[in-house]
Design a protein around this motif. Structure first.
Motif, PDB file in Angstrom:
ATOM      1  N   ARG A  34       0.836  -1.208   0.000  1.00 43.87           N
ATOM      2  CA  ARG A  34       0.000   0.000   0.000  1.00 43.87           C
ATOM      3  C   ARG A  34       0.868   1.255   0.000  1.00 43.87           C
ATOM      4  N   ALA A  35       1.941   1.250   0.788  1.00 38.64           N
ATOM      5  CA  ALA A  35       2.834   2.405   0.842  1.00 38.64           C
ATOM      6  C   ALA A  35       3.523   2.604  -0.503  1.00 38.64           C
ATOM      7  N   ARG A  36       3.981   1.529  -1.090  1.00 36.23           N
ATOM      8  CA  ARG A  36       4.632   1.607  -2.399  1.00 36.23           C
ATOM      9  C   ARG A  36       3.660   2.146  -3.437  1.00 36.23           C
ATOM     10  N   THR A  37       2.427   1.669  -3.406  1.00 37.34           N
ATOM     11  CA  THR A  37       1.423   2.113  -4.361  1.00 37.34           C
ATOM     12  C   THR A  37       1.157   3.604  -4.231  1.00 37.34           C
ATOM     13  N   VAL A  38       1.048   4.096  -3.010  1.00 34.71           N
ATOM     14  CA  VAL A  38       0.813   5.530  -2.794  1.00 34.71           C
ATOM     15  C   VAL A  38       1.962   6.353  -3.375  1.00 34.71           C
ATOM     16  N   LEU A  39       3.197   5.949  -3.086  1.00 36.84           N
ATOM     17  CA  LEU A  39       4.341   6.712  -3.594  1.00 36.84           C
ATOM     18  C   LEU A  39       4.441   6.647  -5.116  1.00 36.84           C
ATOM     19  N   VAL A  40       4.176   5.494  -5.684  1.00 36.61           N
ATOM     20  CA  VAL A  40       4.242   5.366  -7.144  1.00 36.61           C
ATOM     21  C   VAL A  40       3.167   6.231  -7.795  1.00 36.61           C
ATOM     22  N   LEU A  41       1.955   6.187  -7.264  1.00 36.01           N
ATOM     23  CA  LEU A  41       0.894   6.998  -7.849  1.00 36.01           C
ATOM     24  C   LEU A  41       1.168   8.489  -7.673  1.00 36.01           C
TER      25      LEU A  41
ATOM     26  N   ALA B 191      -6.980  12.025  -6.281  1.00 41.21           N
ATOM     27  CA  ALA B 191      -6.984  10.988  -7.321  1.00 41.21           C
ATOM     28  C   ALA B 191      -6.429   9.669  -6.787  1.00 41.21           C
ATOM     29  N   ILE B 192      -5.405   9.758  -5.944  1.00 34.56           N
ATOM     30  CA  ILE B 192      -4.844   8.537  -5.346  1.00 34.56           C
ATOM     31  C   ILE B 192      -5.880   7.881  -4.443  1.00 34.56           C
ATOM     32  N   ALA B 193      -6.539   8.704  -3.628  1.00 38.69           N
ATOM     33  CA  ALA B 193      -7.561   8.179  -2.726  1.00 38.69           C
ATOM     34  C   ALA B 193      -8.672   7.495  -3.514  1.00 38.69           C
TER      35      ALA B 193
END
Length: 164
Positions: A111-118, A128-130
């Protein structure tokens, strides 16, 4: 827009996003293929959405997070470099920095990786990420803050360990 046209326009960006999320070229291809297969099955819903690329991007993110939650997912990437001719790198082209960044990102929770990548790769704002992840904006900010703090700590520890 037909599905084929959508894939022609958006396919490569989805594949790049999947690669940054997974850190593995082959897994990224599988992830992008799964998201596009789901998009094809639900093409009427995709085209009815106000922003079809964002809708499919969310499908890709959800598939990534769902794959990472499965207990059967015990594959671990190796440190073997990709030696294909099209991936050949010249010295000083930033390959070491990108490799270090991939290694640091791989150490984060999915989840943390996904947030940073997005946020930093896909250049999406918190709203938009949310929406893409189905969480609140405050959860996105908190996750990003913790992930960045973790990256800073890890980078400092690695730097100290490398110093003779």
């Amino acid at each position: 827009m037909t599905f084929e046209q959508f894939v022609a326009v958006q396919g490569q960006s989805l594949l790049r996003l999947a690669f940054v999320l997974t850190g593995d070229r082959h897994l990224a291809e599988d992830l992008a293929q799964a998201a596009l297969a789901d998009a094809y099955r639900h093409w009427k819903k995709v085209t009815a959405a106000s922003d079809p690329p964002a809708y499919v991007r969310r499908m890709l993110v959800n598939a990534h997070l769902s794959w990472r939650r499965r207990r059967s997912s015990t594959e671990r990437p190796t440190d073997l470099p990709d030696t294909s001719p099209d991936q050949a790198a010249e010295p000083g082209d930033g390959l070491e920095e990108r490799d270090q960044l991939r290694t640091l990102l791989a150490g984060l929770a999915p989840r943390a990786r996904t947030v940073l990548v997005l946020r930093y790769y896909a250049d999406l704002d918190d709203a938009a990420i949310a929406e893409s992840m189905g969480v609140s904006q405050s959860a996105v900010r908190a996750t990003a803050s913790r992930a960045l703090a973790s990256l800073r700590t890890t980078a400092v520890v690695e730097t100290v360990q490398e110093t003779p």
